[in-house]
Design an enzyme around this catalytic site. Structure first.
Site, PDB file in Angstrom:
ATOM      1  N   ASP A   1     -22.891   2.462  10.229  1.00  0.00           N
ATOM      2  CA  ASP A   1     -23.991   2.205  11.160  1.00  0.00           C
ATOM      3  C   ASP A   1     -24.045   0.695  11.392  1.00  0.00           C
ATOM      4  O   ASP A   1     -24.371  -0.071  10.484  1.00  0.00           O
ATOM      5  CB  ASP A   1     -25.302   2.720  10.554  1.00  0.00           C
TER       6      ASP A   1
ATOM      7  N   ASN B   1     -18.734  -2.786  20.775  1.00  0.00           N
ATOM      8  CA  ASN B   1     -19.015  -1.805  21.830  1.00  0.00           C
ATOM      9  C   ASN B   1     -20.170  -0.874  21.480  1.00  0.00           C
ATOM     10  O   ASN B   1     -20.914  -0.456  22.375  1.00  0.00           O
ATOM     11  CB  ASN B   1     -17.750  -0.979  22.112  1.00  0.00           C
TER      12      ASN B   1
ATOM     13  N   LYS C   1     -29.534  -6.326  25.610  1.00  0.00           N
ATOM     14  CA  LYS C   1     -28.303  -6.677  26.325  1.00  0.00           C
ATOM     15  C   LYS C   1     -28.345  -8.128  26.825  1.00  0.00           C
ATOM     16  O   LYS C   1     -27.322  -8.815  26.831  1.00  0.00           O
ATOM     17  CB  LYS C   1     -28.070  -5.702  27.480  1.00  0.00           C
TER      18      LYS C   1
ATOM     19  N   GLY D   1     -18.105   1.847  17.653  1.00  0.00           N
ATOM     20  CA  GLY D   1     -18.485   2.956  18.540  1.00  0.00           C
ATOM     21  C   GLY D   1     -17.285   3.495  19.289  1.00  0.00           C
ATOM     22  O   GLY D   1     -17.352   3.743  20.492  1.00  0.00           O
ATOM     23  N   ALA D   2     -16.186   3.728  18.548  1.00  0.00           N
ATOM     24  CA  ALA D   2     -14.925   4.098  19.213  1.00  0.00           C
ATOM     25  C   ALA D   2     -14.713   5.609  19.264  1.00  0.00           C
ATOM     26  O   ALA D   2     -13.674   6.061  19.723  1.00  0.00           O
ATOM     27  CB  ALA D   2     -13.751   3.435  18.493  1.00  0.00           C
TER      28      ALA D   2
ATOM     29  N   ARG E   1     -16.466   7.880  20.997  1.00  0.00           N
ATOM     30  CA  ARG E   1     -16.786   8.522  22.285  1.00  0.00           C
ATOM     31  C   ARG E   1     -16.854   7.461  23.386  1.00  0.00           C
ATOM     32  O   ARG E   1     -16.918   6.265  23.113  1.00  0.00           O
ATOM     33  CB  ARG E   1     -18.129   9.258  22.202  1.00  0.00           C
TER      34      ARG E   1
ATOM     35  N   TYR F   1     -33.818  -1.936  25.889  1.00  0.00           N
ATOM     36  CA  TYR F   1     -32.361  -1.955  26.128  1.00  0.00           C
ATOM     37  C   TYR F   1     -31.967  -3.234  26.880  1.00  0.00           C
ATOM     38  O   TYR F   1     -31.015  -3.926  26.511  1.00  0.00           O
ATOM     39  CB  TYR F   1     -31.981  -0.709  26.933  1.00  0.00           C
TER      40      TYR F   1
HETATM   41  P1  NAP Z   1     -21.856   6.800  24.204  1.00  0.00           P
HETATM   42  O1  NAP Z   1     -21.002   7.661  25.063  1.00  0.00           O
HETATM   43  O2  NAP Z   1     -23.240   7.230  23.863  1.00  0.00           O
HETATM   44  O3  NAP Z   1     -21.041   6.469  22.858  1.00  0.00           O
HETATM   45  C1  NAP Z   1     -21.639   5.622  21.913  1.00  0.00           C
HETATM   46  C2  NAP Z   1     -20.655   5.304  20.808  1.00  0.00           C
HETATM   47  O4  NAP Z   1     -21.302   4.381  19.917  1.00  0.00           O
HETATM   48  C3  NAP Z   1     -20.268   6.516  19.982  1.00  0.00           C
HETATM   49  O5  NAP Z   1     -18.941   6.335  19.543  1.00  0.00           O
HETATM   50  C4  NAP Z   1     -21.243   6.442  18.803  1.00  0.00           C
HETATM   51  O6  NAP Z   1     -20.752   7.030  17.606  1.00  0.00           O
HETATM   52  C5  NAP Z   1     -21.345   4.937  18.615  1.00  0.00           C
HETATM   53  N1  NAP Z   1     -22.576   4.504  17.949  1.00  0.00           N
HETATM   54  C6  NAP Z   1     -23.867   4.771  18.305  1.00  0.00           C
HETATM   55  N2  NAP Z   1     -24.715   4.195  17.438  1.00  0.00           N
HETATM   56  C7  NAP Z   1     -23.946   3.559  16.518  1.00  0.00           C
HETATM   57  C8  NAP Z   1     -24.234   2.809  15.370  1.00  0.00           C
HETATM   58  N3  NAP Z   1     -25.498   2.586  14.969  1.00  0.00           N
HETATM   59  N4  NAP Z   1     -23.209   2.329  14.643  1.00  0.00           N
HETATM   60  C9  NAP Z   1     -21.915   2.551  15.008  1.00  0.00           C
HETATM   61  N5  NAP Z   1     -21.582   3.256  16.097  1.00  0.00           N
HETATM   62  C10 NAP Z   1     -22.591   3.756  16.839  1.00  0.00           C
HETATM   63  O7  NAP Z   1     -22.037   5.361  24.889  1.00  0.00           O
HETATM   64  P2  NAP Z   1     -21.155   4.590  26.000  1.00  0.00           P
HETATM   65  O8  NAP Z   1     -21.708   4.934  27.325  1.00  0.00           O
HETATM   66  O9  NAP Z   1     -19.716   4.766  25.722  1.00  0.00           O
HETATM   67  O10 NAP Z   1     -21.602   3.091  25.684  1.00  0.00           O
HETATM   68  C11 NAP Z   1     -20.813   2.198  24.921  1.00  0.00           C
HETATM   69  C12 NAP Z   1     -21.385   0.788  25.080  1.00  0.00           C
HETATM   70  O11 NAP Z   1     -21.346   0.420  26.454  1.00  0.00           O
HETATM   71  C13 NAP Z   1     -22.849   0.674  24.644  1.00  0.00           C
HETATM   72  O12 NAP Z   1     -23.050  -0.589  24.040  1.00  0.00           O
HETATM   73  C14 NAP Z   1     -23.602   0.765  25.962  1.00  0.00           C
HETATM   74  O13 NAP Z   1     -24.842   0.131  25.885  1.00  0.00           O
HETATM   75  C15 NAP Z   1     -22.647   0.048  26.876  1.00  0.00           C
HETATM   76  N6  NAP Z   1     -22.808   0.364  28.292  1.00  0.00           N
HETATM   77  C16 NAP Z   1     -22.702   1.644  28.749  1.00  0.00           C
HETATM   78  C17 NAP Z   1     -22.843   1.900  30.108  1.00  0.00           C
HETATM   79  C18 NAP Z   1     -22.732   3.269  30.697  1.00  0.00           C
HETATM   80  O14 NAP Z   1     -23.029   3.418  31.899  1.00  0.00           O
HETATM   81  N7  NAP Z   1     -22.300   4.278  29.966  1.00  0.00           N
HETATM   82  C19 NAP Z   1     -23.093   0.843  30.993  1.00  0.00           C
HETATM   83  C20 NAP Z   1     -23.199  -0.442  30.489  1.00  0.00           C
HETATM   84  C21 NAP Z   1     -23.036  -0.669  29.146  1.00  0.00           C
HETATM   85  P3  NAP Z   1     -20.969   8.617  17.267  1.00  0.00           P
HETATM   86  O15 NAP Z   1     -19.979   9.359  18.122  1.00  0.00           O
HETATM   87  O16 NAP Z   1     -20.642   8.708  15.814  1.00  0.00           O
HETATM   88  O17 NAP Z   1     -22.384   8.937  17.614  1.00  0.00           O
END
Ligand code: NAP
Length: 253
Positions: A60, A87, A160, A9-10, A12, A156
């Site tokens: 995926d 990630n 986690k 998930g690198a 974004r 979710y």
């Molecule tokens: P995000 O902005 O929605 O970005 C998600 C990333 O994951 C994107 O690069 C996306 O790829 C990729 N992705 C989604 N589904 C995937 C799959 N099935 N296989 C491979 N890649 C996949 O999310 P984020 O906020 O950066 O979150 C990243 C991680 O941190 C997640 O595990 C989330 O649960 C965790 N987290 C986030 C927060 C927060 O506040 N944002 C807080 C705690 C934990 P595409 O660009 O190709 O769609």
């Protein structure tokens, strides 16, 4: 030779921040993404600008064959993985109350957010055990939701919480192989994932003081913790949970 990091998930958000920070710290980076090839290309450029190599790998994480192909393509590109960063993750399509949420949403969240990293870690760990060189490390990005109950996204939270136990399990199992395993637990980080709740969380953070440190987290905050682990700052710790949450986890009265 540069150490190699595979970041899922690198393309974004947090994963992008981690990939770029690891590149700045001298890592070649496997940039995994699911759909967004344009965003992944931008990350490739950011990584290469820092004088290291990038390899883009669409996969995926919730799909077993795609996970296997991802690991094969990482080894074909760079010959080793020194750091796995689990990630990639998704939020539920709708925030539904615990008494109404669907099995379909549960299966999706468990598949991508828990089963995916669980079995990707298994695949990569076996390859790490078989490779020579400095000790490898595995970092999983879980969430404050691992131990904070949000009844409008139970799926979710359960996924986690599962990652927290996954980290402990692999930490115990891989210690004899010199592989350190860590969980980073972010709080509220400004990314596309939190875009839909931006206004509500602005109020919670900036006005209501839900976080002791009164600001949004940034992907760079999480990335700094990953780089510290990658550079061996926690080499006599394993199974460690690192909260990157502005102090959210602290009990207060
Ligand atoms: P995000 O902005 O929605 O970005 C998600 C990333 O994951 C994107 O690069 C996306 O790829 C990729 N992705 C989604 N589904 C995937 C799959 N099935 N296989 C491979 N890649 C996949 O999310 P984020 O906020 O950066 O979150 C990243 C991680 O941190 C997640 O595990 C989330 O649960 C965790 N987290 C986030 C927060 C927060 O506040 N944002 C807080 C705690 C934990 P595409 O660009 O190709 O769609």
């Amino acid at each position: 030779m540069s150490p190699v990091a595979l970041v899922t998930g690198a393309s974004r958000g947090i994963g992008r921040g981690i990939a770029v920070a690891l590149a700045a710290a001298g890592h070649d980076v496997v940039v995994n993404y699911a759909r967004n090839a344009g965003a992944a290309e931008e990350v490739r450029a950011e990584v290469e600008k820092r004088g290291v190599r990038a390899h883009l790998a669409r996969a995926d994480i919730g799909d077993a064959a795609a996970r296997a192909a991802l690991v094969d393509s990482a080894y074909a590109a760079f010959g080793r993985i020194d750091l796995l960063v689990n990630n990639a993750g998704v939020a539920p399509a709708v925030r539904a109350d615990l008494l109404e949420a669907t099995e379909e949403s549960f299966d999706r969240l468990i598949g991508v957010n828990l089963k995916g990293p669980y079995f990707l870690t298994q695949l990569v760990a076996n390859r790490m055990i078989a490779q020579d060189g400095p000790p490898a490390r595995i970092v999983t990005i879980s969430s404050m939701s691992a131990d904070t109950a949000s009844v409008n996204r139970g799926d979710y939270c359960v996924a986690k919480a599962g990652l927290a136990m996954m980290t402990r399990l692999y930490a115990v199992r891989l210690a004899e192989h010199g592989i350190g395993v860590y969980e980073i637990r972010p709080g509220i980080i400004a990314t596309d994932m939190t875009g839909p709740v931006r206004t509500r969380y602005d109020k919670l953070i900036l006005e209501d003081g839900i976080l002791p440190q009164r600001r949004w987290g940034e992907p760079a905050d999480v990335a700094r913790a990953v780089v510290a682990i990658a550079q061996g700052a926690l080499s006599y710790s394993t199974g460690q949970v690192i909260d990157v949450d502005g102090g959210f986890h602290l009990r207060r009265l």
